[in-house]
Design a protein around this motif. Sequence first.
Motif, short mmCIF file in Angstrom:
data_model
loop_
_atom_site.label_atom_id
_atom_site.label_comp_id
_atom_site.label_asym_id
_atom_site.label_seq_id
_atom_site.Cartn_x
_atom_site.Cartn_y
_atom_site.Cartn_z
N CYS A 1 32.62 172.65 -12.64
CA CYS A 1 32.98 172.20 -13.99
C CYS A 1 31.85 172.52 -14.98
O CYS A 1 30.67 172.42 -14.65
CB CYS A 1 33.22 170.70 -13.98
N GLU A 2 32.26 172.90 -16.20
CA GLU A 2 31.26 173.20 -17.23
C GLU A 2 30.40 171.97 -17.54
O GLU A 2 29.31 172.08 -18.07
CB GLU A 2 31.96 173.69 -18.51
N CYS B 1 37.78 173.95 -13.95
CA CYS B 1 38.56 172.83 -13.41
C CYS B 1 40.02 173.21 -13.30
O CYS B 1 40.68 172.92 -12.30
CB CYS B 1 38.42 171.61 -14.30
N ASP C 1 35.22 167.17 -15.73
CA ASP C 1 36.11 166.76 -16.83
C ASP C 1 37.57 167.02 -16.49
O ASP C 1 38.47 166.46 -17.08
CB ASP C 1 35.70 167.45 -18.14
N ASN C 2 37.80 167.92 -15.52
CA ASN C 2 39.14 168.31 -15.08
C ASN C 2 39.96 168.97 -16.19
O ASN C 2 41.19 169.00 -16.12
CB ASN C 2 39.91 167.11 -14.49
N THR C 3 39.29 169.49 -17.20
CA THR C 3 40.02 170.17 -18.29
C THR C 3 39.45 171.55 -18.62
O THR C 3 40.15 172.37 -19.23
CB THR C 3 39.98 169.33 -19.60
N CYS C 4 38.23 171.83 -18.25
CA CYS C 4 37.62 173.13 -18.61
C CYS C 4 38.28 174.24 -17.78
O CYS C 4 39.01 173.96 -16.83
CB CYS C 4 36.11 173.08 -18.38
ZN LIG Z 1 35.61 171.07 -15.96
#
Ligand SMILES: [Zn+2]
Length: 338
Positions: free
Chosen positions: A103-104, A95, A89-92
Amino acid sequence: MKGTILHGPRDVRFEEVPEPKILKPTDVIIRLSATCICGSDLWPFRGLNEVTEPMAMGHEYCGIVEETGSAVKTVRPGQFVVGSFCISDNTCPHCRFGFQSSCEQREFMTGAQAPLARVPLADGTLVATLDMPSDDLIPSLLATSDVLGTGWYAADAARVQQESTVVVVGDGAVGLMGVLAAKQMRAGRIIAMSRHKTRQDLALEYGATDIVSERGDEGIVRVKTLTNGVGADSVLECVGTQESMRQALQCARPGAMIGYVGVPHGVQFDGQQLFFSQRGLLGGPAPVRRFLPHLMDLVLERKINPGKVFDLTLPLADVAEGYRAMDERRAIKTLLRV
Ligand SMILES: [Zn+2]
């Protein structure tokens, strides 16, 4: 359409499969410009990983966005994109620390040895180019998706520094990309361990300064001799066997880091030996997404040519021959034209 399915050991078929569809609003469908076979695809092909049901093969990819889910914001149809083999997701939190491969929401890409593929979590996984890249850059852009990203991570995890001494264990495609990465990180000395002439030549072209063709204890003695009895500052382990891991640990000096990216098969550590060896280990599936923008820029600016690692190009329909060629070491890495 036809895609690549592994049915069991040495039984890979190019056969009728359903076309991929958008399943979630964060998905995209891409039309592949080229795809390829990974060294890790050989583990199930050789029966060393059990195949319990037919597997849709292929996780290295680049191509043109065909369709986007309703929630996708960063890419649009018609754009050329490269993505990591790890979906993120590149946001957790992981990441954001640069470990997109933990990544989660991590998934592993599948089904890319086909004309069309579904990429989940497109916003966090794909990187688009500004313009349509020139056709001759496609192999190198494809290489950033996994093989170069993985070799790069090995060098990053091994903390290669300017002027440092680096040993690369493994002369497969990832090892060769590790040599390229160490050169880009301005290592002073890059010792590639390889017994095969064509791979030695490519290692030298990518920046190796020394070749060690001996293996096992002889190889370790040679590396020690080349490093004045000290050992290397950084070691890239790009195979994943007990023997290669032992070699990596023994070629490293106390305080050195070992970046290990060969998926371990039968590798075991002795706690006390590791304690007294004082070597650091960091590895795992490469967080390619962290490196993708930089690696794609290096390719687009023609500063590196990782695509040269593909020494066999076949039409996608001949994918089975591509597997056999790599299995029999007739090819380092097979590119499949879609
Ligand atoms: Zn992630």
